[in-house]
Every structure is written in C-alpha cells, then in structure tokens.
Design a protein around this motif. Structure first.
Motif, PDB file in Angstrom:
ATOM      1  N   MET A  38      32.878  35.621  38.948  1.00  0.00           N
ATOM      2  CA  MET A  38      33.611  34.769  39.883  1.00  0.00           C
ATOM      3  C   MET A  38      32.845  33.480  40.155  1.00  0.00           C
ATOM      4  SD  MET A  38      36.505  36.085  40.473  1.00  0.00           S
ATOM      5  CE  MET A  38      36.937  34.987  41.823  1.00  0.00           C
ATOM      6  N   ILE A  39      31.539  33.592  40.320  1.00  0.00           N
ATOM      7  CA  ILE A  39      30.720  32.392  40.527  1.00  0.00           C
ATOM      8  C   ILE A  39      30.835  31.476  39.307  1.00  0.00           C
ATOM      9  CG2 ILE A  39      28.353  31.556  40.804  1.00  0.00           C
ATOM     10  CD1 ILE A  39      27.776  34.113  42.391  1.00  0.00           C
ATOM     11  N   TRP A  40      30.765  32.086  38.104  1.00  0.00           N
ATOM     12  CA  TRP A  40      30.876  31.302  36.872  1.00  0.00           C
ATOM     13  C   TRP A  40      32.241  30.624  36.791  1.00  0.00           C
ATOM     14  CZ3 TRP A  40      29.664  28.557  32.924  1.00  0.00           C
ATOM     15  CH2 TRP A  40      30.487  28.472  31.826  1.00  0.00           C
ATOM     16  N   LEU A  41      33.299  31.350  37.137  1.00  0.00           N
ATOM     17  CA  LEU A  41      34.645  30.798  37.055  1.00  0.00           C
ATOM     18  C   LEU A  41      34.818  29.611  38.001  1.00  0.00           C
ATOM     19  CD1 LEU A  41      37.510  30.909  35.968  1.00  0.00           C
ATOM     20  CD2 LEU A  41      38.048  32.607  37.728  1.00  0.00           C
ATOM     21  N   VAL A  42      34.353  29.751  39.243  1.00  0.00           N
ATOM     22  CA  VAL A  42      34.479  28.661  40.216  1.00  0.00           C
ATOM     23  C   VAL A  42      33.685  27.438  39.748  1.00  0.00           C
ATOM     24  CG1 VAL A  42      33.936  27.953  42.566  1.00  0.00           C
ATOM     25  CG2 VAL A  42      34.936  30.204  42.146  1.00  0.00           C
ATOM     26  N   LEU A  43      32.453  27.674  39.300  1.00  0.00           N
ATOM     27  CA  LEU A  43      31.619  26.563  38.832  1.00  0.00           C
ATOM     28  C   LEU A  43      32.251  25.891  37.616  1.00  0.00           C
ATOM     29  CD1 LEU A  43      28.986  24.951  38.959  1.00  0.00           C
ATOM     30  CD2 LEU A  43      27.907  26.730  37.554  1.00  0.00           C
TER      31      LEU A  43
END
Length: 591
Positions: free
Chosen positions: A296-301
């Motif tokens: 999720m962090i990767w997707l948002v970034l």
C-alpha cells in the motif's frame, strides 16, 4: 520527383500509450521486486525481531525458575537446617530454638530473592508438624509421582500445576510446584515443596506483539501455561504443541507448522532446571499483513510520482513533438533531392533531439565516405586483376611459338629441346588458365614442377622438389599464380646465390585445420636476415619477377578473406619457410 510522405499524426497519443505502458511496467516491476525481495526481507526481519524477544522472555523465565531452584538447593544442603531436623524430641526450649533456626534460615534465603514461602515436610518422628512452614510428609503421598521419587536418586521432581491458598494471600492462586529432597538424595531426612506462582510467569511472557503467542509445554504433563486470552487453536493446543515439540531439533531455526487454523512459524527453547519447553508461534498471516502494508505504501508513493510525471510530460510533450516534426521535415527535404545539409544546432542547452539531428547529418557524411571507399576497393581489385592479366598477355604469343619449337625439335629428333619446350609451354598454359583467377591446388603444383624442371635445365642444377599433400586437398580452390613466385624466390635467392648448389631441396606440405587449409613451402637455401624478413610483405614488386609476395598476400586476402594470407619464417644459413593459409569460398572458384 517529390516523394509522397504520409502526414504523420497522433504522436501525443503514442507518447501517452508509451507512458501507460511504462507506468504499468514500472508498477508491475515494483510489485515483483517487493514480492521477491521485500517479502523475504519482511520475513527475516520479523522472525529475527521475534526470536530476539522470545529469547529475552525465555531467559527471564529461566532466570526466575533458577532463583527458586537455587534456594531449594541451598536448603537441601544447609547444615543448619539438616542439624536442626536431626534433633531428637527433647524439652520445649530445644524444639523452639531448632524451629527458630530453620525458619531464620528459610527467611534469609527466600527473602533475599523475594520468593514466596517454602513448605517443609517431615516424618512424624521428627520435630515440628501442623505448622504453616512444617507439614507431615504423609501429605506428599497424595501425589502419584511421590512414591517413585522418594525411592529414587533424583534430587527433585516437578508436579502438575495446582491451586493453593498461601498464607499471605486471601485467595487461592495457581502455582507450578516442585518437590526437592533435604539431605542425601538416597536417604533424605525431609522434603521441601517450592511453588512458583503462575502470575509471575504470566507477567514475564506478556508480549508487545499481540499476533504472536508463547506457550509453556511439558512432554509429560502437556500444556503448562499459555498467555491469558490466547485462543490460537481453539482447544487443540495439546495436540498441536505435542506435534511441534516432537519434531523440534536444537538448531536455532524457525520451523513451519500447518493446522486447520492456518500455517504458523514456531520456535522452541528448553527451560533449564525443568522439563518445560517454551514455544513461540507466529501466524503466517501476520507476515502477509506487513507485506500488504508495504504494498500500500508503494502504491501510494507510485501514484504520487506518476501524477507528478504526468504533469511534467503534458507540459513538455508539445515541444518534443514540434522538434521531431522539424527533424522529419529536414530529412524529407534532403531525401527529395536537397543537396544542402542543414547546419548543426549551436543553441545552448541542446538535448537528445538536437544530438539525434546531428547524428543523422553525420550519418549522411559517413554513407558518402563508405560509398567512396567501396568504389576505391573495386578499383583496386580491378587493378590487381589487370596487373595479373598483363603478365599473361605477353606469354600468350610465346606459348604458341614454343609449341612450334616443340614440333620442329621432334622433327629433328632433339628430345631435350622438345622436353624443354613442352614444359615451358605447359608452364605458360597454366599461367593463362583460360582467364580464370581461381585454380586448383593440383594446377599450382603442376606449374611449380614445370618451373623447377626448367630451372634445373637452365642452371644445370639438381633441385629436388618434394610434395606431400592429401589427395582431397589437391582439388581445393586457390588464387592463380600463388606458389610459383614463392618457389622462384627460393631458387633465385636461396640456391643460386650459393657457390655449392648440391643437395638443394624444396618441400611442399599440405594439411587442413577445421575450415582453414595450409601449405608449407620450405627450402634449405641461404635464408634471410631478420631485417629483410620483417619488410618482405611491404614490397609491392620483386626484383626478379613481375609481382612480389605482397601482391600474392593481398590477392589471397581479396579472394579468401582478411584472416588468410602469407607468413614467413627464416634464419640465415638455415633456409626459409612460407606458410600459405587459404580457405572459405574464393570468388570464381576452379571448375
């Protein structure tokens, strides 16, 4: 005539598609990297952190148990306790002081480590019964394990957990008791019962990580303790923990356990001084939660970066498209017959498109240079062929004349003159070769034999020619007039310069190495100095014949390839060796 160029359009749409493809590729690549690398990193990190926490807990539990174990050991071997218990029944004062000595000793040992009271069990014949500290040993006989323990040499035995009411508690508490002998293990004078309160160990095994669980398990008594509120296996703890402990090896590694409730990582640690095993279990889904959070962090970034990039691309794509169209227009005009090349851009801050335009202009110049070089190579090839043809034109008339001499000599019965005329005629016939540039090795060897025979007639010498070439190699194609000039060099510069012309030999050997064919021409003549040898292939013409060894080397390279040619070895007074390498598919191969 102007060329029809299709009007190109949709460059923005193509860039957008490329952008989307790049976006998806980067996103999927990032997902793959996280799946392969980050997933393993998360697993290792969580397992390493959990193992460190688990070892801290097991060390704390082991330390607390060792304190009770140490106190019970001191009581077992205390001289004051043993001597006081061995006192026989006497007056009341003696009993009182013996009792006080024992209680004082127990107070010192348990008080120093803040342990809970220890109960002593004595036979009826000894002192002090029916007291908070002192009880009858008959009470221990209620434990099934006690009878066997009493007659054994074991020092202590752990009992099943039980509930007791301690003097300083107004309620019952659950404890983990063990019994230890006092005095000699084979003939004890009394027993001590040590109780470890469950609440103490519950506080020690409380974890900050609520997704992991710690159990205390005994191979004989089953589940000893689990954290309050834990419901990992819904009543199947005994069965699952038994399976985990039985398959455990003391190698410090995490193991995997599969159950109906899911898959778990587990680690087992022995608690010294007990028959307990401490087991930590972590559900595999816990790792999945961490993995999903990272995704999720990767997707948002990634979405933030994609949005920024898209804004940037939209702003500057128009400029890129315009410059590409200008470059296209310049190229089209040049292809349609323009003779003037556009000048290179000298604007500061030139980027890749400017460099691309310059590369195109440089490419046009290189194409022109390449065409010019190709024309020069063709002219050089024609020059070499004409040079060889000119060497053949003059002998053509001589060949016909020699044929006439041969017949006249036969009419006059002069066989030696006839033989000379025939060999010379054959020599020039092979030189002409019907205009072909490529002949067989067999033809070259025949020409060499005629040449050597003629030289023997001319100089009254006896040059011995030795030829050892495989029969299948005799049909191999070879550029015409390759061997004869080399043999002529051997005769002219190797033998005729000597005063003693006896024992002159020329050897020709042939063999094949994969696709490469090799001929070795070796003589025992005078040889050459290193200075002369190093410059041999630089000479375009020889003093003795029409074209030099450089001409031969160039013709071999021209017809067979640049990897083929001549190589010389020579030493003064020891003769000269010439290696002729050829192969491939020479142009105009011999029929």
């Amino acid at each position: 005539m102007r060329r029809a160029h299709a009007k190109t359009g949709g460059i923005r749409q193509k860039l957008l598609r490329k952008y989307l493809y790049t976006f998806l590729t980067c996103f999927l690549a990032g997902m793959a990297v996280i799946s392969l690398w980050a997933r393993e990193t998360i697993y290792n990190s969580i397992l390493k952190t959990s193992l460190r926490e688990f070892m801290q807990i097991s060390n704390a539990v082991e330390h607390r148990v060792s304190e009770y174990y140490y106190v019970s050991y001191m009581i077992q071997n205390s001289r004051i306790v043993i001597e006081s218990m061995l006192k026989e029944n006497g007056d009341g004062a003696g009993k009182y002081y013996a009792k006080r000595n024992i209680e004082a000793q127990l107070g010192v040992l348990t008080g120093a480590l803040s342990l809970y009271p220890i109960t002593l069990y004595l036979d009826k014949e000894t002192l002090y019964q029916d007291n908070i500290t002192f009880h009858s040993v008959s009470e221990l006989e209620a434990y099934s394990e006690f009878a066997e323990f009493r007659g054994s040499e074991a020092s202590y035995i752990w009992l099943a957990p039980e509930e007791v009411r301690m003097a300083n508690f107004s309620r019952t508490v659950e404890v983990f008791p063990f019994i230890r002998k006092i005095g000699n293990n084979t003939d004890p004078i009394a027993f001590q019962k040590v109780c470890i309160r469950k609440e103490e160990l519950q506080d020690l095994i409380a974890l900050g990580n609520s997704d992991a669980e710690v159990f205390l398990y005994s191979g004989e008594k089953g589940l000893v303790m689990l954290r309050e509120g834990a419901d990992f296996f819904r009543g199947r703890e005994e069965e699952i923990l038994s399976e985990a402990v039985q398959g455990w090896e003391e190698d410090g590694e995490w193991r995997t356990l599969r159950s109906r409730q899911g898959d778990y990582f587990y680690h087992v640690q022995r608690i010294r001084g007990t028959d307990w095993r401490m087991v930590m279990m972590i559900p595999r889904l816990f790792f999945l939660d961490g993995f999903l959070q990272l995704l999720m962090i990767w997707l948002v970034l990634f979405l933030v970066l994609a949005f920024i990039y898209r804004r940037f691309e939209k702003r500057y794509s128009a400029d890129i498209v315009d410059r590409i169209r200008r470059l296209q227009q310049d190229m089209g005009e040049y292809l349609e017959g323009g003779t003037e090349e556009p000048a290179k851009s000298e604007i500061a801050g030139r980027d890749e498109l400017d460099v691309l335009g310059d590369y195109y202009k440089d490419m046009l110049g290189r194409v022109k240079d390449l065409l010019t070089s190709r024309l020069e190579d063709e002219r050089e090839k024609r020059r070499l062929e004409l040079s060889l043809l000119q060497a053949q034109i003059n002998p053509h008339f001589l060949y016909n004349t020699l044929d006439l001499i041969n017949w006249k000599a036969r009419d006059e019965n002069v066989s030696e003159i006839s033989d000379i005329a025939c060999k010379l005629a054959d020599f020039y016939r092979l030189s002409l070769s019907r205009g072909r540039q490529i002949v067989r090795v067999r033809d070259e060897i025949e020409q060499v034999r005629n040449y050597v025979d003629l030289q023997n007639y001319r100089f009254d010498t006896d040059i011995d020619l030795i030829v050892e070439i495989p029969e299948d190699m005799m049909e191999a194609p070879l550029p015409k007039v390759t061997l004869q000039p080399l043999i002529e060099n051997a005769v002219q510069h190797g033998f005729l310069v000597r005063e003693d012309r006896e024992g002159c030999e020329i050897e020709i050997y042939g063999w094949q190495e994969e696709d490469r064919m090799l001929l070795l021409i070796r003589d025992n003549g005078e040889g050459m100095e290193p200075e002369r040898l190093s410059g041999l292939l630089e000479e375009q013409r020889s003093e003795r014949h029409g074209y030099g060894v450089k001409n031969i080397d160039e013709r071999i390279k021209l017809y067979c390839g640049k990897e083929y040619g001549l190589r010389f070895e020579s030493s003064p007074g020891e003769g000269t060796s010439v290696y002729v390498s050829f192969g491939g598919s020479p142009q105009n191969a011999a029929e």
